[in-house]
Write a protein that holds these residues in place. Structure first.
Motif, mmCIF file in Angstrom:
data_model
loop_
_atom_site.group_PDB
_atom_site.id
_atom_site.type_symbol
_atom_site.label_atom_id
_atom_site.label_comp_id
_atom_site.label_asym_id
_atom_site.label_seq_id
_atom_site.Cartn_x
_atom_site.Cartn_y
_atom_site.Cartn_z
ATOM 1 N N TRP A 161 0.843 -1.187 0.000
ATOM 2 C CA TRP A 161 0.000 0.000 0.000
ATOM 3 C C TRP A 161 0.881 1.241 0.000
ATOM 4 O O TRP A 161 1.916 1.282 0.660
ATOM 5 C CB TRP A 161 -0.907 0.014 1.235
ATOM 6 N N VAL B 253 -8.867 0.836 0.291
ATOM 7 C CA VAL B 253 -9.589 -0.049 1.209
ATOM 8 C C VAL B 253 -10.937 0.566 1.558
ATOM 9 O O VAL B 253 -11.144 1.769 1.426
ATOM 10 C CB VAL B 253 -8.786 -0.322 2.498
ATOM 11 N N PRO C 174 -5.248 -0.685 5.721
ATOM 12 C CA PRO C 174 -4.640 -1.271 4.519
ATOM 13 C C PRO C 174 -3.475 -2.192 4.871
ATOM 14 O O PRO C 174 -2.456 -1.742 5.388
ATOM 15 C CB PRO C 174 -4.176 -0.056 3.721
ATOM 16 N N HIS D 282 -7.437 -9.616 -1.251
ATOM 17 C CA HIS D 282 -8.600 -8.769 -0.984
ATOM 18 C C HIS D 282 -9.717 -9.088 -1.966
ATOM 19 O O HIS D 282 -9.486 -9.674 -3.020
ATOM 20 C CB HIS D 282 -8.224 -7.287 -1.131
ATOM 21 N N GLU E 67 -11.824 -5.094 0.386
ATOM 22 C CA GLU E 67 -11.860 -5.531 1.788
ATOM 23 C C GLU E 67 -10.980 -6.768 1.890
ATOM 24 O O GLU E 67 -10.890 -7.565 0.964
ATOM 25 C CB GLU E 67 -13.296 -5.811 2.246
ATOM 26 N N ARG E 68 -10.352 -6.906 3.033
ATOM 27 C CA ARG E 68 -9.442 -8.047 3.259
ATOM 28 C C ARG E 68 -10.257 -9.321 3.382
ATOM 29 O O ARG E 68 -11.317 -9.356 3.992
ATOM 30 C CB ARG E 68 -8.643 -7.798 4.538
#
Length: 141
Positions: free
Chosen positions: A96, A115, A121, A126, A139-140
């Motif tokens: 990131w 994010v 982040p 993701h 989103e993770r």
């Protein structure tokens, strides 16, 4: 000229106007006009033909409105997987940037990703949850 001919002509005009306007409502009104033409072929009185046209036309419009309003998902178009085929896809984020963005490869191109608001982040896998402009919101997993 017979009443049925007039009803068929009006139904045809409604269909042509529908094709020019791009809405479905004139087509539904045209169905009501066609029902009146059938009522005329059956020998029903002019008043009955008008009532049939009104009931069938308004009924078709009301039915269309109710069924399609109920079918709305309530999801914003940016996050609707039926409209954006990228929503739900997985991407890998290597790192990131300091501004909270990342460059990811998706579908053979480079995309700018951010994010979801409130998320931290972190690198890794993701899921695309939304598309805002030309940015993927992730989103993770």
């Amino acid at each position: 000229m017979a009443n049925s001919t007039l009803w068929w002509l009006l139904a045809g005009v409604a269909v042509v106007l529908e094709l020019l306007s791009g809405t479905v409502y004139l087509l539904l009104v045209g169905i009501g006009l066609a029902a009146a033409a059938i009522a005329a072929h059956l020998g029903l009185a002019l008043t009955t033909q008008i009532v049939v046209a009104a009931l069938v036309g308004v009924g078709a419009v009301a039915l269309w409105y109710v069924t399609h309003r109920r079918g709305a998902s309530g999801v914003p178009s940016q996050a609707d997987p039926n409209l954006n085929l990228d929503v739900g896809e997985q991407v890998s984020v290597e790192e990131w940037n300091a501004d909270g963005t990342a460059v990811v490869r998706h579908r053979g191109a480079q995309w700018t990703a951010v994010v979801r608001p409130g998320a931290v982040p972190v690198p890794g896998l993701h899921r695309v949850v939304e598309i805002v402009g030309n940015r993927l919101v992730l989103e993770r997993i």
